[in-house]
Design a protein around this motif. Structure first.
Motif, PDB file in Angstrom:
ATOM      1  N   THR A  23      58.445  20.234 130.172  1.00  0.00           N
ATOM      2  CA  THR A  23      58.215  21.100 128.750  1.00  0.00           C
ATOM      3  C   THR A  23      59.766  21.519 129.492  1.00  0.00           C
ATOM      4  N   ALA A  24      60.256  22.123 128.454  1.00  0.00           N
ATOM      5  CA  ALA A  24      61.938  23.360 129.022  1.00  0.00           C
ATOM      6  C   ALA A  24      61.360  24.116 129.636  1.00  0.00           C
ATOM      7  N   SER A  25      60.415  24.982 129.996  1.00  0.00           N
ATOM      8  CA  SER A  25      60.203  25.581 131.134  1.00  0.00           C
ATOM      9  C   SER A  25      59.871  24.688 132.539  1.00  0.00           C
ATOM     10  N   GLY A  26      59.640  23.594 132.258  1.00  0.00           N
ATOM     11  CA  GLY A  26      60.017  23.120 133.587  1.00  0.00           C
ATOM     12  C   GLY A  26      58.283  22.158 133.936  1.00  0.00           C
ATOM     13  N   ILE A  27      57.959  22.365 133.691  1.00  0.00           N
ATOM     14  CA  ILE A  27      56.101  22.196 133.772  1.00  0.00           C
ATOM     15  C   ILE A  27      55.788  20.504 133.243  1.00  0.00           C
ATOM     16  N   TYR A  28      55.124  20.207 134.208  1.00  0.00           N
ATOM     17  CA  TYR A  28      55.454  18.002 134.048  1.00  0.00           C
ATOM     18  C   TYR A  28      53.993  17.874 133.292  1.00  0.00           C
ATOM     19  N   ILE A  29      54.004  16.593 132.210  1.00  0.00           N
ATOM     20  CA  ILE A  29      53.498  16.616 131.377  1.00  0.00           C
ATOM     21  C   ILE A  29      52.909  15.031 131.365  1.00  0.00           C
ATOM     22  N   PRO A  30      51.486  15.693 132.549  1.00  0.00           N
ATOM     23  CA  PRO A  30      50.999  14.575 132.461  1.00  0.00           C
ATOM     24  C   PRO A  30      50.874  13.189 131.688  1.00  0.00           C
ATOM     25  N   ASP A  31      50.627  11.960 131.769  1.00  0.00           N
ATOM     26  CA  ASP A  31      50.598  10.455 131.143  1.00  0.00           C
ATOM     27  C   ASP A  31      49.806  10.339 129.802  1.00  0.00           C
ATOM     28  N   THR A  32      48.411  10.971 129.908  1.00  0.00           N
ATOM     29  CA  THR A  32      47.336  11.554 129.004  1.00  0.00           C
ATOM     30  C   THR A  32      48.128  12.315 128.482  1.00  0.00           C
ATOM     31  N   ALA A  33      48.966  13.518 128.220  1.00  0.00           N
ATOM     32  CA  ALA A  33      49.155  14.635 127.272  1.00  0.00           C
ATOM     33  C   ALA A  33      49.974  14.776 126.750  1.00  0.00           C
ATOM     34  N   LYS A  34      51.562  13.510 126.832  1.00  0.00           N
ATOM     35  CA  LYS A  34      52.119  13.080 125.977  1.00  0.00           C
ATOM     36  C   LYS A  34      52.635  12.107 124.593  1.00  0.00           C
ATOM     37  N   GLU A  35      52.950  12.775 124.010  1.00  0.00           N
ATOM     38  CA  GLU A  35      52.999  12.748 122.642  1.00  0.00           C
ATOM     39  C   GLU A  35      54.029  11.436 122.175  1.00  0.00           C
ATOM     40  N   LYS A  36      53.871  10.402 121.034  1.00  0.00           N
ATOM     41  CA  LYS A  36      54.405   9.337 120.984  1.00  0.00           C
ATOM     42  C   LYS A  36      55.649  10.576 120.223  1.00  0.00           C
ATOM     43  N   PRO A  37      56.249   9.092 120.505  1.00  0.00           N
ATOM     44  CA  PRO A  37      58.122  10.008 120.347  1.00  0.00           C
ATOM     45  C   PRO A  37      58.612   9.796 118.821  1.00  0.00           C
ATOM     46  N   SER A  38      59.290  10.142 118.493  1.00  0.00           N
ATOM     47  CA  SER A  38      59.980  10.181 117.228  1.00  0.00           C
ATOM     48  C   SER A  38      60.973  10.256 116.392  1.00  0.00           C
ATOM     49  N   GLN A  39      61.595   9.590 117.636  1.00  0.00           N
ATOM     50  CA  GLN A  39      63.147   9.307 117.546  1.00  0.00           C
ATOM     51  C   GLN A  39      63.474   7.890 118.255  1.00  0.00           C
ATOM     52  N   GLY A  40      63.813   7.316 118.502  1.00  0.00           N
ATOM     53  CA  GLY A  40      64.899   6.221 118.271  1.00  0.00           C
ATOM     54  C   GLY A  40      65.998   6.086 118.115  1.00  0.00           C
ATOM     55  N   THR A  41      66.614   4.985 118.853  1.00  0.00           N
ATOM     56  CA  THR A  41      67.809   3.658 118.168  1.00  0.00           C
ATOM     57  C   THR A  41      67.228   2.078 117.366  1.00  0.00           C
ATOM     58  N   ILE A  42      68.017   2.112 116.730  1.00  0.00           N
ATOM     59  CA  ILE A  42      67.980   1.059 115.876  1.00  0.00           C
ATOM     60  C   ILE A  42      68.784  -0.009 116.158  1.00  0.00           C
ATOM     61  N   VAL A  43      68.092  -1.313 116.974  1.00  0.00           N
ATOM     62  CA  VAL A  43      68.624  -2.525 117.723  1.00  0.00           C
ATOM     63  C   VAL A  43      68.216  -3.701 116.853  1.00  0.00           C
ATOM     64  N   ALA A  44      68.135  -3.841 115.216  1.00  0.00           N
ATOM     65  CA  ALA A  44      67.802  -5.174 114.756  1.00  0.00           C
ATOM     66  C   ALA A  44      67.911  -4.402 113.252  1.00  0.00           C
ATOM     67  N   VAL A  45      68.727  -4.483 112.093  1.00  0.00           N
ATOM     68  CA  VAL A  45      67.649  -4.516 110.655  1.00  0.00           C
ATOM     69  C   VAL A  45      68.044  -6.035 110.293  1.00  0.00           C
ATOM     70  N   GLY A  46      67.179  -5.563 108.988  1.00  0.00           N
ATOM     71  CA  GLY A  46      66.959  -6.781 108.427  1.00  0.00           C
ATOM     72  C   GLY A  46      68.446  -6.330 107.066  1.00  0.00           C
TER      73      GLY A  46
END
Length: 91
Positions: A23-46
């Protein structure tokens, strides 16, 4: 990056950004509590629809819905295939 997947119609292939490790305050997030990312990079387009060409291109960083697209694994990497309409914004 040359990806051999070619989406059909108005679909795009997105490589999701890695989930936040702490987190922004420095607390590490365990794998089970991570949210799905909602941003990314386009690698191919139709090719888009004849009456509606695509407005995004390879390399664009985008924001998309939390449950948008279909998750696939290709050559050991995770990707999302989604319609262009599932993309909210280009960063």
């Amino acid at each position: 990056m040359a990806l051999s997947i070619k989406p059909i119609g108005d679909r795009v292939v997105v490589e999701a950004a890695p989930a936040e490790e702490k987190t922004a305050s420095g607390i590490y997030i365990p794998d089970t509590a991570k949210e799905k990312p909602s941003q990314g990079t386009i690698v191919a387009v139709g090719a888009g629809k004849p009456e509606e060409p695509l407005t995004v291109k390879v390399g664009d960083k985008v924001l998309y819905g939390k449950y948008a697209g279909t998750e696939i694994t290709y050559e050991g990497k995770e990707y999302l295939i989604m319609r262009e309409s599932d993309i909210y914004a280009v960063l």
